[in-house]
Enzyme design. Structure first.
Site, PDB file in Angstrom:
ATOM      1  CG  ASN A 102      50.064  74.052  28.396  1.00 54.45           C
ATOM      2  OD1 ASN A 102      50.429  73.094  28.967  1.00 54.45           O
ATOM      3  ND2 ASN A 102      48.890  73.866  28.359  1.00 54.45           N
ATOM      4  CB  VAL A 111      47.527  85.041  32.347  1.00 53.96           C
ATOM      5  CG1 VAL A 111      47.406  85.737  34.084  1.00 53.96           C
ATOM      6  CG2 VAL A 111      48.862  85.737  31.675  1.00 53.96           C
ATOM      7  NE  ARG A 125      42.601  91.500  31.639  1.00 55.31           N
ATOM      8  CZ  ARG A 125      43.066  91.451  30.322  1.00 55.31           C
ATOM      9  NH1 ARG A 125      43.571  91.787  29.056  1.00 55.31           N
ATOM     10  NH2 ARG A 125      41.599  90.026  29.875  1.00 55.31           N
ATOM     11  CD  GLU A 137      46.582  65.512  26.943  1.00 57.02           C
ATOM     12  OE1 GLU A 137      46.928  65.901  27.617  1.00 57.02           O
ATOM     13  OE2 GLU A 137      45.509  66.141  26.613  1.00 57.02           O
ATOM     14  CB  SER A 175      49.842  67.674  33.817  1.00 56.58           C
ATOM     15  OG  SER A 175      48.638  67.033  32.335  1.00 56.58           O
ATOM     16  N   GLY A 176      47.068  68.286  34.320  1.00 57.39           N
ATOM     17  CA  GLY A 176      45.494  67.230  34.585  1.00 57.39           C
ATOM     18  C   GLY A 176      43.982  68.400  34.703  1.00 57.39           C
ATOM     19  NE  ARG A 178      68.934  64.010  -0.068  1.00 58.13           N
ATOM     20  CZ  ARG A 178      70.580  64.414   0.058  1.00 58.13           C
ATOM     21  NH1 ARG A 178      71.498  63.965   0.920  1.00 58.13           N
ATOM     22  NH2 ARG A 178      70.490  65.594   0.687  1.00 58.13           N
ATOM     23  N   GLY A 202      45.865  85.679  37.774  1.00 52.22           N
ATOM     24  CA  GLY A 202      44.965  84.925  36.613  1.00 52.22           C
ATOM     25  C   GLY A 202      44.051  83.993  37.411  1.00 52.22           C
ATOM     26  CG  LEU A 203      42.241  84.744  40.642  1.00 54.86           C
ATOM     27  CD1 LEU A 203      41.510  85.663  41.248  1.00 54.86           C
ATOM     28  CD2 LEU A 203      42.779  83.336  41.032  1.00 54.86           C
ATOM     29  CG  ASN A 237      50.119  69.051  26.581  1.00 52.88           C
ATOM     30  OD1 ASN A 237      50.397  68.564  27.266  1.00 52.88           O
ATOM     31  ND2 ASN A 237      49.361  70.004  26.490  1.00 52.88           N
TER      32      ASN A 237
HETATM   33  P1  2AM Z   1      40.622  88.640  33.038  1.00 55.81           P
HETATM   34  O1  2AM Z   1      39.719  87.843  34.158  1.00 55.81           O
HETATM   35  O2  2AM Z   1      40.744  90.312  33.066  1.00 55.81           O
HETATM   36  O3  2AM Z   1      39.840  89.163  31.743  1.00 55.81           O
HETATM   37  C1  2AM Z   1      42.137  83.949  31.810  1.00 55.81           C
HETATM   38  O4  2AM Z   1      42.383  84.632  30.228  1.00 55.81           O
HETATM   39  C2  2AM Z   1      43.217  85.208  32.855  1.00 55.81           C
HETATM   40  O5  2AM Z   1      44.319  85.599  32.311  1.00 55.81           O
HETATM   41  C3  2AM Z   1      42.532  85.174  33.117  1.00 55.81           C
HETATM   42  O6  2AM Z   1      42.701  85.736  34.574  1.00 55.81           O
HETATM   43  C4  2AM Z   1      42.952  87.087  32.716  1.00 55.81           C
HETATM   44  O7  2AM Z   1      42.360  88.326  33.206  1.00 55.81           O
HETATM   45  C5  2AM Z   1      44.377  87.018  32.824  1.00 55.81           C
HETATM   46  N1  2AM Z   1      44.738  87.692  31.340  1.00 55.81           N
HETATM   47  C6  2AM Z   1      44.584  87.337  30.319  1.00 55.81           C
HETATM   48  N2  2AM Z   1      45.083  88.331  29.325  1.00 55.81           N
HETATM   49  C7  2AM Z   1      45.776  88.766  30.564  1.00 55.81           C
HETATM   50  C8  2AM Z   1      46.305  90.524  30.354  1.00 55.81           C
HETATM   51  N3  2AM Z   1      47.147  90.700  29.671  1.00 55.81           N
HETATM   52  N4  2AM Z   1      47.382  90.539  31.862  1.00 55.81           N
HETATM   53  C9  2AM Z   1      46.900  90.099  33.318  1.00 55.81           C
HETATM   54  N5  2AM Z   1      45.754  89.431  33.076  1.00 55.81           N
HETATM   55  C10 2AM Z   1      45.149  88.737  32.160  1.00 55.81           C
END
Ligand code: 2AM
Length: 501
Positions: A106, A78, A36, A211, A132-133, A468, A12-13, A208
């Site tokens: 989260n 993700v 993905r 926060e 967090s951060g 009551r 998840g980048l 949170n």
């Molecule tokens: P993506 O770049 O292919 O959209 C935050 O949305 C991260 O979660 C993104 O890296 C996204 O990939 C990934 N993501 C969201 N839904 C996903 C899924 N069903 N399977 C794999 N990665 C997912």
């Protein structure tokens, strides 16, 4: 790629994933990354060719898993919810007994409880870790709140301790890097094993919620200074800057000072004045409040902070209502503004103490509900660096739990009792002033009501319980009999005993 070369992997980048991966690589860990959408992974790896640990870009999930040393450690970053489940589903057939999945999103803590159970049944190990951060924290030192399978923590610990924010172990003060962007070594690392299954994500959720309370309290102080005292954003920026040198020393006060000094790049006007007054939310404050209601634990200040955002969101209705509904005819403020600013500071401090007291009460209740043993002093300590609520004040909480690990409520600790004793006259004055001027201060006033309610041995719920019993035969306990014995009066009879006038 079939050779197992990486210490850890990350799926998840998006922004958080990229920053966390770079932080890990900066600390010398070789990390495999998968996304993905492959192009995002390729761009990321190409843009960061020289990290100390090294990034290993993987195009397929199979290749990604194969690139990891055993036991494999896979961080998922993700979207919380269905996307996380989908990624886990894809990983399960590729992983082997003892491998570790770490959800750094989260996630809602009860999802983490479910996932831990499901993965344990399949021989895999699961950690749900609060991170967090924000972006900056993920990149240079977040506060990390891992919960889940305890023996899996031993494998994650070296990485989590290396990348987390560092604070001075004695003073709790955050340690800054020698050079911006360079990892900080030494000091107390803002991470600790929180507890089984969903404990880490639960603590992150309460963080949170707290926060939300902190942010709303700051807004109320700003509102009073602006609308009662007539101060300008720049003047208030100076005041928040001053406040940041004392008891209120914290990240949120610091950024508030910056924000109030900021000019709008388009018009040159104070930036805050051109920002529309409608706040968004992603749900963790709501979860905290709903959970407080579910457990029957009072956390009114957090809930008020959530509702304040909801009220802010109905902008059109408020604009219309302002032309119809009236408030008090408040006179121009003629008192001593410096004195009132100090009173507002004290009101903010007292309210903050109550809000944290509620948040820690919630965690205390949750540990009973979910069979966790939480170390509240440690939790306050890992909030000291990296996260959004980082504040000097948290050291006082750590010290309070060191004095008494079984402390029933932070308000009862001598330090916090002393602080409120010293400041409550100002707090009451500020709440009264807001009522006189018609300024909405939901967190300041709810915190004061919480304080007054908590310190009252006999509340008016005697009358409520009588009501009551009257309409629903819900029974009542008596002041002159032991607890747990329930009585009922046969109310509707016309000849019931009456108090003599
Ligand atoms: P993506 O770049 O292919 O959209 C935050 O949305 C991260 O979660 C993104 O890296 C996204 O990939 C990934 N993501 C969201 N839904 C996903 C899924 N069903 N399977 C794999 N990665 C997912």
């Amino acid at each position: 790629m079939s050779e197992a070369v990486s210490e850890i992997g990350l799926i998840g980048l998006a922004v958080m994933g990229q920053n966390l991966a770079l932080n890990i690589a900066d600390h010398g860990f070789k990390i495999s990354v998968y996304n993905r959408t492959t192009s995002k992974m390729e761009e990321f790896v190409a843009a960061n060719p020289d990290t100390p640990g090294g990034l290993v870009g993987c195009e397929t999930l199979e290749g990604f898993v194969a690139s990891l040393k055993r036991p494999r450690k896979v961080i998922i970053l993700v979207q919380a919810g269905a996307a996380t489940d989908k990624v886990i589903e894809g990983l399960i057939p590729l992983m082997e007994e003892g491998d570790i999945i770490i959800d750094g999103g989260n996630a809602k803590w009860d999802d983490t409880i479910r996932r831990e159970k499901e993965l344990t049944a399949k021989g895999l190990r699961f950690i749900g870790s609060g991170v967090s951060g924000g972006e900056e924290g993920a990149r240079f030192g977040p506060s990390l709140m891992p919960g889940g399978t305890e023996e899996a923590w031993q494998y994650l610990k070296p990485v989590w301790e290396a990348i987390a924010a560092k604070v001075d172990p004695d003073t709790g003060k955050p340690l800054e890097g020698a050079e911006p962007g360079k990892p900080v070594e030494g000091g107390f690392s803002c991470t600790t094993y929180i507890g089984p299954d969903g404990a880490g994500h639960y603590v992150k959720m309460v963080h949170n919620g707290i926060e939300y309370g902190d942010m709303q309290m700051i807004c109320e102080a700003y509102d009073l200074m602006q609308n009662v005292l007539g101060l300008t954003p720049s003047e208030m920026g100076d005041i928040f800057g001053e406040w940041n040198k004392g008891d209120l020393d914290s990240f949120l006060i610091e950024i508030t000072a910056d924000i109030l000094k900021q000019a709008d790049p388009v018009t040159g006007k104070p930036f805050v004045d051109i920002v529309l007054d409608t706040a968004g939310q992603k749900g963790t404050g709501k979860w905290t409040s709903v959970n407080a209601l579910d457990m029957g634990t009072p956390a009114p200040t957090v809930a008020e902070a959530v509702f304040a955002r909801c009220l802010s969101a109905v902008k059109e209705e408020r604009v219309a209502a302002e032309t119809i509904l009236t408030g008090p005819d408040a006179p121009e403020f003629t008192g001593d503004k410096t004195e009132m600013v100090e009173a507002i500071r004290q009101a903010l401090y007292c309210s903050k103490i109550c809000s944290y007291a509620q948040g820690f009460q919630l965690m205390r209740e949750a540990q009973k509900e979910y069979n966790w043993t939480l170390d509240f002093g440690k939790i306050a300590q890992i909030f000291r660096g990296g996260c959004i609520i980082r504040a000097a004040f948290l050291q006082k909480i750590t010290e309070a739990y060191a004095r008494d690990p079984e402390l029933a409520n932070l308000l009862l600790d001598p330090y916090f009792k002393g602080a409120i004793d010293a400041c409550q006259a100002s707090w009451r004055k500020v709440v009264a002033l807001a009522a006189q001027y018609g300024v909405s201060i939901p967190t300041f006033s709810s915190a004061l009501s919480y304080y007054d309610g908590y310190r009252t041995a006999r509340l008016p719920q005697n009358l409520l319980q009588a009501q009551r019993d009257y309409f629903g035969a819900h029974t009542y306990e008596r002041v002159d009999q032991p607890r747990g014995q329930f009585y009922h009066i046969d109310w509707p009879k016309p000849d019931r005993p009456q108090i003599e006038a």
